[in-house]
Write a protein that holds these residues in place. Sequence first.
Motif, PDB file in Angstrom:
ATOM      1  N   UNK A 238       0.816  -1.219   0.000  1.00 44.26           N
ATOM      2  CA  UNK A 238       0.000   0.000   0.000  1.00 44.26           C
ATOM      3  C   UNK A 238       0.845   1.263   0.000  1.00 44.26           C
ATOM      4  N   UNK A 239       1.969   1.238   0.699  1.00 40.56           N
ATOM      5  CA  UNK A 239       2.769   2.447   0.842  1.00 40.56           C
ATOM      6  C   UNK A 239       3.650   2.734  -0.356  1.00 40.56           C
ATOM      7  N   UNK A 240       3.713   1.781  -1.254  1.00 38.41           N
ATOM      8  CA  UNK A 240       4.584   1.970  -2.407  1.00 38.41           C
ATOM      9  C   UNK A 240       4.064   3.133  -3.259  1.00 38.41           C
ATOM     10  N   UNK A 241       4.988   4.017  -3.662  1.00 42.19           N
ATOM     11  CA  UNK A 241       4.578   5.148  -4.515  1.00 42.19           C
ATOM     12  C   UNK A 241       4.469   4.672  -5.958  1.00 42.19           C
ATOM     13  N   UNK A 242       3.278   4.865  -6.521  1.00 44.65           N
ATOM     14  CA  UNK A 242       3.089   4.402  -7.903  1.00 44.65           C
ATOM     15  C   UNK A 242       2.949   5.622  -8.799  1.00 44.65           C
ATOM     16  N   UNK A 243       3.828   5.736  -9.798  1.00 45.41           N
ATOM     17  CA  UNK A 243       3.821   6.941 -10.640  1.00 45.41           C
ATOM     18  C   UNK A 243       2.475   7.184 -11.314  1.00 45.41           C
ATOM     19  N   UNK A 244       1.812   6.121 -11.783  1.00 44.81           N
ATOM     20  CA  UNK A 244       0.539   6.327 -12.483  1.00 44.81           C
ATOM     21  C   UNK A 244      -0.498   6.928 -11.550  1.00 44.81           C
ATOM     22  N   UNK A 245      -0.604   6.349 -10.348  1.00 42.80           N
ATOM     23  CA  UNK A 245      -1.568   6.880  -9.386  1.00 42.80           C
ATOM     24  C   UNK A 245      -1.180   8.299  -8.955  1.00 42.80           C
ATOM     25  N   UNK A 246       0.096   8.456  -8.678  1.00 42.03           N
ATOM     26  CA  UNK A 246       0.614   9.757  -8.249  1.00 42.03           C
ATOM     27  C   UNK A 246       0.237  10.846  -9.256  1.00 42.03           C
ATOM     28  N   UNK A 247       0.519  10.605 -10.532  1.00 41.48           N
ATOM     29  CA  UNK A 247       0.205  11.581 -11.581  1.00 41.48           C
ATOM     30  C   UNK A 247      -1.301  11.797 -11.680  1.00 41.48           C
ATOM     31  N   UNK A 248      -2.035  10.706 -11.740  1.00 40.99           N
ATOM     32  CA  UNK A 248      -3.483  10.820 -11.918  1.00 40.99           C
ATOM     33  C   UNK A 248      -4.107  11.594 -10.758  1.00 40.99           C
ATOM     34  N   UNK A 249      -3.650  11.319  -9.544  1.00 36.81           N
ATOM     35  CA  UNK A 249      -4.238  11.985  -8.378  1.00 36.81           C
ATOM     36  C   UNK A 249      -3.891  13.471  -8.345  1.00 36.81           C
ATOM     37  N   UNK A 250      -2.675  13.766  -8.760  1.00 38.56           N
ATOM     38  CA  UNK A 250      -2.324  15.181  -8.839  1.00 38.56           C
ATOM     39  C   UNK A 250      -3.199  15.913  -9.855  1.00 38.56           C
ATOM     40  N   UNK A 251      -3.381  15.272 -10.997  1.00 36.06           N
ATOM     41  CA  UNK A 251      -4.199  15.911 -12.037  1.00 36.06           C
ATOM     42  C   UNK A 251      -5.624  16.105 -11.535  1.00 36.06           C
ATOM     43  N   UNK A 252      -6.179  15.076 -10.939  1.00 28.43           N
ATOM     44  CA  UNK A 252      -7.600  15.148 -10.591  1.00 28.43           C
ATOM     45  C   UNK A 252      -7.818  16.125  -9.423  1.00 28.43           C
ATOM     46  N   UNK A 253      -6.841  16.227  -8.512  1.00 27.65           N
ATOM     47  CA  UNK A 253      -7.057  17.191  -7.428  1.00 27.65           C
ATOM     48  C   UNK A 253      -6.814  18.621  -7.919  1.00 27.65           C
ATOM     49  N   UNK A 254      -5.891  18.775  -8.865  1.00 26.90           N
ATOM     50  CA  UNK A 254      -5.709  20.102  -9.463  1.00 26.90           C
ATOM     51  C   UNK A 254      -6.965  20.509 -10.220  1.00 26.90           C
ATOM     52  N   UNK A 255      -7.584  19.548 -10.909  1.00 32.44           N
ATOM     53  CA  UNK A 255      -8.823  19.844 -11.636  1.00 32.44           C
ATOM     54  C   UNK A 255      -9.937  20.189 -10.660  1.00 32.44           C
ATOM     55  N   UNK A 256      -9.981  19.434  -9.548  1.00 37.52           N
ATOM     56  CA  UNK A 256     -11.090  19.613  -8.614  1.00 37.52           C
ATOM     57  C   UNK A 256     -11.094  21.005  -7.999  1.00 37.52           C
ATOM     58  N   UNK A 257      -9.893  21.533  -7.709  1.00 35.97           N
ATOM     59  CA  UNK A 257      -9.852  22.856  -7.075  1.00 35.97           C
ATOM     60  C   UNK A 257     -10.476  23.899  -7.997  1.00 35.97           C
ATOM     61  N   UNK A 258     -10.450  23.621  -9.310  1.00 35.11           N
ATOM     62  CA  UNK A 258     -11.026  24.569 -10.267  1.00 35.11           C
ATOM     63  C   UNK A 258     -12.501  24.302 -10.554  1.00 35.11           C
ATOM     64  N   UNK A 259     -12.893  23.035 -10.495  1.00 32.55           N
ATOM     65  CA  UNK A 259     -14.231  22.710 -11.001  1.00 32.55           C
ATOM     66  C   UNK A 259     -15.217  22.284  -9.926  1.00 32.55           C
ATOM     67  N   UNK A 260     -14.752  21.991  -8.709  1.00 31.90           N
ATOM     68  CA  UNK A 260     -15.721  21.677  -7.659  1.00 31.90           C
ATOM     69  C   UNK A 260     -16.653  22.879  -7.504  1.00 31.90           C
ATOM     70  N   UNK A 261     -17.964  22.653  -7.528  1.00 30.92           N
ATOM     71  CA  UNK A 261     -18.885  23.792  -7.419  1.00 30.92           C
ATOM     72  C   UNK A 261     -18.608  24.657  -6.194  1.00 30.92           C
ATOM     73  N   UNK A 262     -18.276  24.026  -5.056  1.00 29.16           N
ATOM     74  CA  UNK A 262     -18.060  24.834  -3.850  1.00 29.16           C
ATOM     75  C   UNK A 262     -16.780  25.651  -3.968  1.00 29.16           C
ATOM     76  N   UNK A 263     -15.747  25.093  -4.653  1.00 37.04           N
ATOM     77  CA  UNK A 263     -14.513  25.843  -4.832  1.00 37.04           C
ATOM     78  C   UNK A 263     -14.747  27.037  -5.762  1.00 37.04           C
ATOM     79  N   UNK A 264     -15.509  26.799  -6.822  1.00 37.07           N
ATOM     80  CA  UNK A 264     -15.819  27.889  -7.746  1.00 37.07           C
ATOM     81  C   UNK A 264     -16.578  28.991  -7.018  1.00 37.07           C
ATOM     82  N   UNK A 265     -17.461  28.549  -6.094  1.00 32.44           N
ATOM     83  CA  UNK A 265     -18.250  29.518  -5.326  1.00 32.44           C
ATOM     84  C   UNK A 265     -17.336  30.441  -4.497  1.00 32.44           C
ATOM     85  N   UNK A 266     -16.447  29.860  -3.692  1.00 29.37           N
ATOM     86  CA  UNK A 266     -15.629  30.712  -2.807  1.00 29.37           C
ATOM     87  C   UNK A 266     -14.513  31.408  -3.579  1.00 29.37           C
TER      88      UNK A 266
END
Lengths: 888, 124
Positions: A238-266
């Motif tokens: 579980x603790x092993x760092x996996x590049x695919x997950x690492x990249x995907x999670x970074x992308x999706x959280x970067x996207x979320x900060x822009x597109x989450x309705x509540x983030x867009x609101x504030x």
Amino acid sequence: MPFETLVAGCLAYVALMFAVAFWADRAAARGRVRWLDHPLVYTLSLSVYCSAWTFYGAVGYASRSGLEFATIYLGPTIVFAGSWWGLRRLVRVARTHHVTSIADLVSARFGKSNPLAALVTLIGVLAATPYIALQLQSVRLSFEVFATARPEDNGAVGGTALWVAVGLALFTILFGTRNLAADERHHGVVTAIALEAVVKLLAFLALGVFVVWGLADGPADIIARIARAAQDPANAEGWQLRPDRWTALNIVSAAAILTLPRMFQVMVIEAADEDRLRMAGWAFPAYLFAMSLFVLPIAVMGHELMPADANPDLYVLTLPDAAGQDMLALLVFLGGFSAATSMVVVSAIALATMISNHWLTPVWLALRKRPADEETEDLRGLVLNSRRLAILAMVGAGWVYHEASGGSTALAAMGLVAFTGVAQVLPAMIGGLLWRGANRFGAYAGVGSGFLLWLVIVYLPSLGIGSPPPLPEGVDPLAFSIFITLAVNSLAFVTCSIFWFPDPVERLQGLSFVSAVEPPRNSSLARGDDRAEPLLAMARRVWGPDPALLFFRAEAAAQGKSGYLPDLTPRFLTRLERRLAGSIGSATAHAMVERAAGRTSLTVADLMQVADEAQRAKEETQRLENASIELARTARQLREANEKLTALSVQKDAFLDQISHELRTPMTSIRAFSEFLSEPDLTDEERRKFAGIIHEEAGRLTRLLDNLLDISVLESGQAQLSVSASNLHDLIGRALTAASATRPERVFGIDRDPISEHVPVITDADRLLQVLINVIANSRKYCDAERPWLRIRVTRRDGAGTQIDIVDNGSGIDAGQQALIFEKFSRLNDPARAGGAGLGLAICREIMLSLGGEISYLPGQGGAAFRISLPARPPVGRGRVAPPEGQA
Amino acid sequence: MPQELDILMIEDETNIAEAVRFILTREGWRIGLHPEGKGAMQRIRAARPRLVILDLMLPGRSGAEILAELRADTDAGLAATPVLMLTARGQGPAVQPLAEKADALLAKPFSNDDLRRVVRELLA
């Protein structure tokens, strides 16, 4: 800790939140928003990103997957620290277009398409419902931590989620739907959230400090424990760092900060201006860093100290509780409560706006059969009530989901499902802001395909409906689903944008989003409809009422119509556009006409605004042009003044030079001859002669000084005139007598006409006499005729004054010099030089000017000829003459 | 045949000319007078004086022009004739260039002693 203490603390905290929100709203209503408007409050409100998922779930996530939890913080940090200017632009565009939500932004960009907005709303609602359930669950679980220790409290916990849901809905409705305008700001909510952000951070930091220094043995010990945990075979996979997950999670959280309705609101809607992103650009990443600092230590210590079956998501609560730290446990509980409630409140506001604007209101308007009269009808009640209804529905759906799901899902999993869902809006949003070619077809295809894919392979399986697609060994399901949904989404978006051509309205919107300058030309216009009225109103704004009416009437007449509303033929629209372009520039004119004629959803008010803005810009340009012309004129005047001063200075130098010469010459004689007088060996005759010369030259000096004083008084206009009536014949007689002292040896013949001379003149007799003597004496001095004579003639015409012509029979004055004789020191070639300094005629000219008349040279009279003209009216109060009241 | 002159004076102010003549005659010099700028050069050529006293401000032709022509004369002996310039314009910058071309410069009003001394030096 007694359960009652917990409940009391919780209720007191809720009451505090209500009070803060109420206070902030009231302060804002009174216009005291200075403190509320601080960028720090804005930055803290962004922490609504850290929901209960991050507060509780991050530790659980870390204990399961090690450092991977950090991606949830890293993505937003990259977005904020790396492109705060990009966020600025997003805020600017959103505010310019009065966007109310992320759904509204996307629809505004892509031709104001409501189906697209409804689709984005659907994604938001689907993603948010389990997410809200998650928050309710976290509150219930955290209550349970304290209740399980005392079985008698268990009964009270069951309804927790419901009561929290009811309280949150009440809070949200109270403070989230005060204003009708959805793009207005909610000071109460934002301030309360900022306070909750502080509680969250303090609670987490306090716990972290307790864990590192209280439970463990300081940082070094903690790092050693983390290293041991990482090597633990139970954690190894579980603790092993996996590049695919690492990249995907970074992308999706970067996207979320822009597109989450509540983030867009504030981030966008509640931003007063784009400038506060400057502070948020560093302060928000710093906040996230502080929130993530102790995640791993808490996870490791929880793993070591807690029983194996303890829920890692709740380590943050169970650790202090087990250690008997009641107050710390309460603080952490309030921190988690803050995280959960702020997320629910802001999400509910944001989604309620979207649901109300893109689902309820369009449906309601469509169902209402009669034609809409938007100008007059008050939609206020409808909008507010539909928004309140939507809040209840969102919070209610979250509660229902929570009850139905039984609350067993791991918190982190639910958060990532939601993130992946809202990330589907990102390609259309970024593309719409940066790429002019992006259009509605691409947006439909991209968002639609991404949404469907997400629904099938991520969302529904997470609810237990269907199952994720079988994947080959070694492919991570989460990373795969993130990559595949976003890839299909982006590809569809780009492909369809390229293959379909957008309509004019959408191209204009795209233009203003991407901030290009040149509008597309030569697009087809809608024809033959009846929208000439708004065009006329628009033209009036630009040209003023009368010219606009004139133009429209003429155009109507040209089409054979009466009245002032022509058909919107292409010919008329072209002519109108060309005329408007002259006033407001071709780009604006084209945009206005195209919008007005194109049956868009834009209102007349929008067009008016465009016209006003353009007119203001034109006025500003005009003002600047005027200022620059004014500046050039001032510069020219200064240059001229300087030239004049220089010329005057040259004149002054020449004048002083002349005076020096005129003074030194007689003084030379006086000095020389006075020295002779002291010599002993002179004859009496020589002494007499020398004394005579000294006397003569002294007289010359005196005359010069008199003349200089005279002319300076005359030139300054300070001369006092003593006006009286005299007989001209007497004056001429006196002048002839006085002038005969000049070269008395010459015998002059005098030719007078006594009858014409007997006229009364009302003037300063002494001054006039001075002029006459000067002119006559000049003749006596310079007339070179063998038998000189002087002719004096007076003519008097009613209303035209009196003229005195004095003519001699000498050789006169050369034509080239006639213009110079009235200038100071203009003594002509003067071999005789009878002591004159060349001031006489200059003085005469000044005298005649002050008498209101003039003196001039008469050419072609044989000899020297002067004409002295007296005005018909007496000179008092005229010309350069000072009024007589100055006389004592 | 004109009487040989020591000094030729070109001055339009009769009284000043009278004063200068009185002083220098008593000193023993033979002095002639020309009252205007016009014809002054011919008069100098004809008289070939040992010294020219030249007023700056003259009717017809200025003293500066006469001096320039004299200095530029092809007859080297004539061109080298000493010149005493008289000026009523003080000693400002406008007069300065003249002082260099003339052998001496006297500003009006001058003292009789100065005139005697300067003429004595120039004719020494």
